[in-house]
Design a protein around this motif. Structure first.
Motif, PDB file in Angstrom:
ATOM      1  N   ILE A 106       0.844  -1.200   0.000  1.00 13.72           N
ATOM      2  CA  ILE A 106       0.000   0.000   0.000  1.00 13.72           C
ATOM      3  C   ILE A 106       0.880   1.250   0.000  1.00 13.72           C
ATOM      4  O   ILE A 106       2.079   1.176   0.281  1.00 13.72           O
ATOM      5  CB  ILE A 106      -0.937   0.028   1.232  1.00 13.72           C
ATOM      6  N   TYR A 111      -3.816   3.096   0.044  1.00 11.82           N
ATOM      7  CA  TYR A 111      -4.361   2.498  -1.170  1.00 11.82           C
ATOM      8  C   TYR A 111      -3.426   1.410  -1.690  1.00 11.82           C
ATOM      9  O   TYR A 111      -2.202   1.560  -1.690  1.00 11.82           O
ATOM     10  CB  TYR A 111      -4.576   3.554  -2.246  1.00 11.82           C
ATOM     11  N   ASN A 115      -3.998  -3.258  -8.609  1.00 10.25           N
ATOM     12  CA  ASN A 115      -5.427  -3.242  -8.893  1.00 10.25           C
ATOM     13  C   ASN A 115      -5.801  -4.250  -9.969  1.00 10.25           C
ATOM     14  O   ASN A 115      -6.946  -4.291 -10.418  1.00 10.25           O
ATOM     15  CB  ASN A 115      -5.905  -1.837  -9.302  1.00 10.25           C
ATOM     16  N   GLU A 144     -14.751  -0.718   2.156  1.00  4.38           N
ATOM     17  CA  GLU A 144     -15.118   0.091   1.000  1.00  4.38           C
ATOM     18  C   GLU A 144     -16.597   0.437   1.069  1.00  4.38           C
ATOM     19  O   GLU A 144     -17.446  -0.454   1.099  1.00  4.38           O
ATOM     20  CB  GLU A 144     -14.830  -0.666  -0.301  1.00  4.38           C
ATOM     21  N   GLU A 241     -10.717   4.057  -5.775  1.00  5.16           N
ATOM     22  CA  GLU A 241      -9.326   4.304  -5.418  1.00  5.16           C
ATOM     23  C   GLU A 241      -8.486   3.035  -5.346  1.00  5.16           C
ATOM     24  O   GLU A 241      -7.296   3.043  -5.641  1.00  5.16           O
ATOM     25  CB  GLU A 241      -9.251   5.024  -4.062  1.00  5.16           C
ATOM     26  N   GLN A 242      -9.083   1.921  -4.922  1.00 10.91           N
ATOM     27  CA  GLN A 242      -8.302   0.687  -4.802  1.00 10.91           C
ATOM     28  C   GLN A 242      -9.143  -0.515  -5.205  1.00 10.91           C
ATOM     29  O   GLN A 242      -9.294  -1.477  -4.470  1.00 10.91           O
ATOM     30  CB  GLN A 242      -7.731   0.518  -3.394  1.00 10.91           C
TER      31      GLN A 242
END
Length: 578
Positions: A106, A111, A115, A144, A241-242
Motif C-alpha cells: 500500500i 491504497y 489493482n 469500502e 481508489e483501490q
C-alpha cells in the motif's frame, strides 16, 4: 496464532502476528527446494521479496493489511460441498503468499499497489473457490463504502460459478449471514455497507454505468470476443481508489483473445522486473503456474510447477492416472498438457528463454566507426513492424555487435501501443523506432537509415540480406541510392528450414553465451523472447511467432543478417583484416 477447530459450527478465531510474512516463508521454501515452481513464479517472487525492503518505492508492505484478508478467509469463509462442506477454508502457503502480495502493498494513503492480478493454475487447484473468497472479502471486509462486486464471464452460466460458490459460503457462515443477504440474483450487504455482489456476463443488459470495486474474471481462456467485456470492467473500476480485477484461469484453446493478451502482458511485466529498459506496470501482477517446457509433463517432479495444490487440494493419484493414459494414447496429450499443466494447446516450443537472450552489455556506436558489417532486414508488410540491422565484428573477438532500427507507420503507433499493450510509443520516443509518415512503412526510410550509418559513422553493410518475397521496391532503392548490386551485395535469403536451421542453431548458442551484443535494445530483446520454432522430421528448425501481438521482426532481421554472415564468414574476416 491459529486455534484448533473443535466443531464446524464454531466461529474460528485466527489471528496472525505482525511478524508473520507468508511471502518470505514461501520464498524460503522455493529457495530451499521444498516448493517446485515455474520460472515465472520464481522471478515474480524474487521481485516481490525485493519490494519488501525497497525504500525507493511509494508503496510499502503492511503486514496488517496482508494478514487481514487471510484472516477474513480462514475465519469466515467455508466450504460448501463434499466432505469439506461446512468446514472453514484453510489456505495453503502459496495462496497466502499470493494474497499477501496483492493486498499487502500500500501507499501512505492506504491504497493498494495492485489493482489487477492474474492467477493461472492447473485445474482442480481451487482457483474458483479462492476467487469466491476474494469476492466476499471485497464485499464486506475491505472497508469500502458501497462496493460493487461482479463475477464476470462471457457467458452467464460461467459467471455464476464464482458467485454461486460465494452464495453457498454465506449460507454456511453465521458471521457472513449477519451481514449479507442471499437473494435470487445477487448477494446484498446494504444493511452493512450498501454493497452488492452479482454475476455479470457479456449478454447482460446492465453493462453500462458500473462503478466496480471488484471484478472476479473466471476462466478467461474460454472467453470469445472477451476483450470488449474486459474493457468494460476495466473502465468500470476507474472511479474507485483501490479496486481489484482478479483473473483466474487455466490455459485454453481459444487464441488471440483476452487470455493470450493478458498472458503476454504478464510475460512482458515479469521479463521487465529487473531490466531497467524492460516493460513496466507496477499495478499489475501475475502468478503463472505452468510447466517450463512441454516435455516436462511426463516427469512427476515437475507437476507441481503447474499444480501448487497437488497432493492437498488436487488429487495426485488422479493426475498420475491421466498422465499414464496420455502416454498410452497420444490423442489425449494436447488436452492433458493444456488443462493440467497450462501449456497452451496450439503453442509451439519457445526458441530461447528470457535468461538466454537477456544481454545487457552496451556499446557506443563510436567504437564501431569505420567498420564493415553485414546487414539483415525483415520488411514485413507495409502496415507492420519492420526492422533493419547491421552486424559488426572486430578482429580477434567472438563478439558480434548488432546495430538496429525499427520502423512503424507513424499514424498507427499510439493505437497499436494501446491495442497490443506493447510500448511502441515509448520505444519510438527513445529512438528505437522510426515513425514513418502516414499509415504505412515507407521502405525509403530504411535506405535512409543505411545512408545515415554510412555517412555519419562510416559503418557499411557490405552484404545485406533480405527476404525476397516483398522486397523488389526496396532492393531497387538500395541499388539506386546506396550503389549496391543485387545478388552481389544484396542477398536474398530463403526463409525455409533448410536455409535457416543451421544458422538459427548457431545464433541461439551465441545469444545464450552473450556473444551477440544488441546494445540492450528492448525491442530486440522482446522480439527474441517471442520467437517459437517449428521442427521438421529431420530436426531442422525455423522461426515462428505464436500469436498476432508477439512480433518477431527484429529477431528475424537478426537471423537473416547472421545467416549471411555465416555464409560469408571467411570473406568477411578477410574484409576486416582478421
Amino acid at each position: 496464532m491459529r486455534t484448533a477447530l473443535t466443531d464446524s459450527s464454531v466461529i474460528v478465531v485466527i489471528k496472525y502476528p505482525l511478524s508473520y510474512n507468508p511471502i518470505l516463508e514461501y520464498w524460503q521454501d522455493i529457495e530451499a527446494g521444498k516448493e517446485t515452481v515455474s520460472d515465472k513464479i520464481l522471478r515474480t517472487y524474487k521481485k516481490v521479496v525485493y519490494d519488501l525492503t525497497d525504500n525507493t518505492s511509494e508503496y510499502y508492505y503492511s503486514p496488517a493489511r496482508a494478514n487481514h484478508v487471510i484472516e477474513f478467509i480462514e475465519n469466515y469463509c467455508r466450504h460448501s460441498k463434499g466432505k469439506m462442506g461446512g468446514k472453514p477454508v484453510v489456505l495453503e502457503l502459496w495462496e497466502k503468499a499470493m494474497l499477501a502480495t496483492i493486498f499487502g502493498f500500500i501507499n501512505i494513503e492506504g491504497y493498494r499497489k495492485y489493482n489487477e492480478a492474474l492467477l493461472i493454475v492447473g485445474k482442480k487447484n481451487g482457483k474458483s473457490l479462492l476467487a469466491s473468497c476474494v469476492g466476499l472479502y471485497l464485499l464486506v471486509g475491505d472497508s469500502e463504502p458501497g462496493p460493487e462486486i461482479y463475477a464476470v464471464a462471457s457467458k452467464r452460466d460461467q459467471a455464476k460459478i464464482i458467485w454461486q460458490e460465494a452464495k453457498r459460503m454465506v449460507r454456511k457462515s453465521p458471521a457472513l449471514r449477519k451481514r449479507i443477504k442471499t437473494l435470487v440474483a445477487e448477494l446484498n450487504s446494504e444493511d452493512f455497507n450498501d454493497g452488492i455482489f452479482k454475476p455479470l456476463a457479456s449478454d447482460s443488459d446492465t453493462l453500462d454505468g458500473l462503478n466496480i470495486h471488484g471484478g472476479m474474471m473466471d476462466e478467461i481462456h474460454q472467453w470469445k470476443n472477451g476483450k470488449a467485456l474486459y474493457d468494460i470492467i476495466a473502465d468500470g473500476v476507474s472511479a474507485r481508489e483501490q479496486s481489484l480485477i482478479f483473473m483466474t484461469s487455466t490455459a485454453g484453446t481459444i487464441r488471440e483473445d483476452i487470455y493470450d493478451q493478458k498472458y503476454e502482458e504478464a510475460e512482458r511485466v515479469i521479463n521487465g522486473y529487473f531490466d531497467p529498459q524492460g516493460y513496466k506496470d507496477e499495478h499489475f501482477i501475475a502468478f503463472i503456474y505452468e510447466l517450463d517446457n512441454r516435455k516436462e509433463w511426463i516427469d512427476p517432479k515437475c507437476w507441481p510447477k503447474a499444480n501448487p495444490g497437488l497432493g492437498t487440494i488436487k488429487n495426485a493419484k488422479t493426475l498420475a492416472a491421466k498422465v499414464e493414459k496420455a502416454k498410452a494414447n497420444p490423442m489425449l496429450v494436447k488436452n492433458l498438457v493444456c488443462k493440467e499443466f497450462n501449456i497452451r494447446e496450439t503453442s509451439t516450443d519457445k526458441w530461447l528463454t528470457f535468461e538466454e537472450v537477456d544481454n545487457r552489455e552496451t556499446f557506443d556506436i563510436e567504437e564501431l566507426r569505420g567498420c564493415y558489417g553485414v546487414g539483415g532486414n525483415d520488411l514485413s508488410a507495409t502496415t507492420d513492424l519492420t526492422y533493419a540491422c547491421i552486424l559488426v565484428m572486430k578482429p580477434g573477438s567472438d563478439k558480434i555487435y548488432s546495430i538496429g532500427q525499427a520502423f512503424m507507420p507513424g499514424d498507427t503507433i499510439e493505437w497499436r501501443s494501446k491495442e497490443d499493450k506493447v510500448p511502441y510509443d515509448k520505444w519510438a520516443e527513445r529512438g528505437y523506432i522510426t515513425r514513418c509518415s502516414g499509415n504505412k512503412v515507407d521502405y525509403r526510410d530504411i535506405t535512409d537509415w543505411y545512408i545515415k550509418m554510412k555517412d555519419e559513422y562510416g559503418i557499411i553493410g557490405y552484404w545485406n540480406g533480405y527476404d525476397s518475397w516483398n522486397s523488389p521496391t526496396w532492393v531497387e532503392d538500395m541499388e539506386n541510392r546506396m550503389g549496391y548490386k543485387n545478388k552481389e551485395n544484396l542477398l536474398p535469403v530463403i526463409m525455409g528450414a533448410r536455409t535457416l536451421s543451421a544458422p538459427m542453431k548457431l545464433l541461439g548458442a551465441d545469444l545464450s553465451s552473450n556473444n551477440i551484443v544488441y546494445n540492450n535494445d528492448p525491442l530486440m530483446k522482446w522480439a527474441l523472447t517471442n520467437v517459437a520454432i517449428e521442427v521438421d522430421r529431420n530436426e531442422n528448425i525455423r522461426p515462428l511467432k505464436n500469436r498476432q501481438r508477439q512480433r518477431i521482426d527484429p529477431a528475424v532481421a537478426l537471423l537473416i543478417a547472421y545467416t549471411v554472415l555465416m555464409n560469408n564468414l571467411e570473406d568477411y574476416k578477410g574484409l576486416i583484416g582478421w
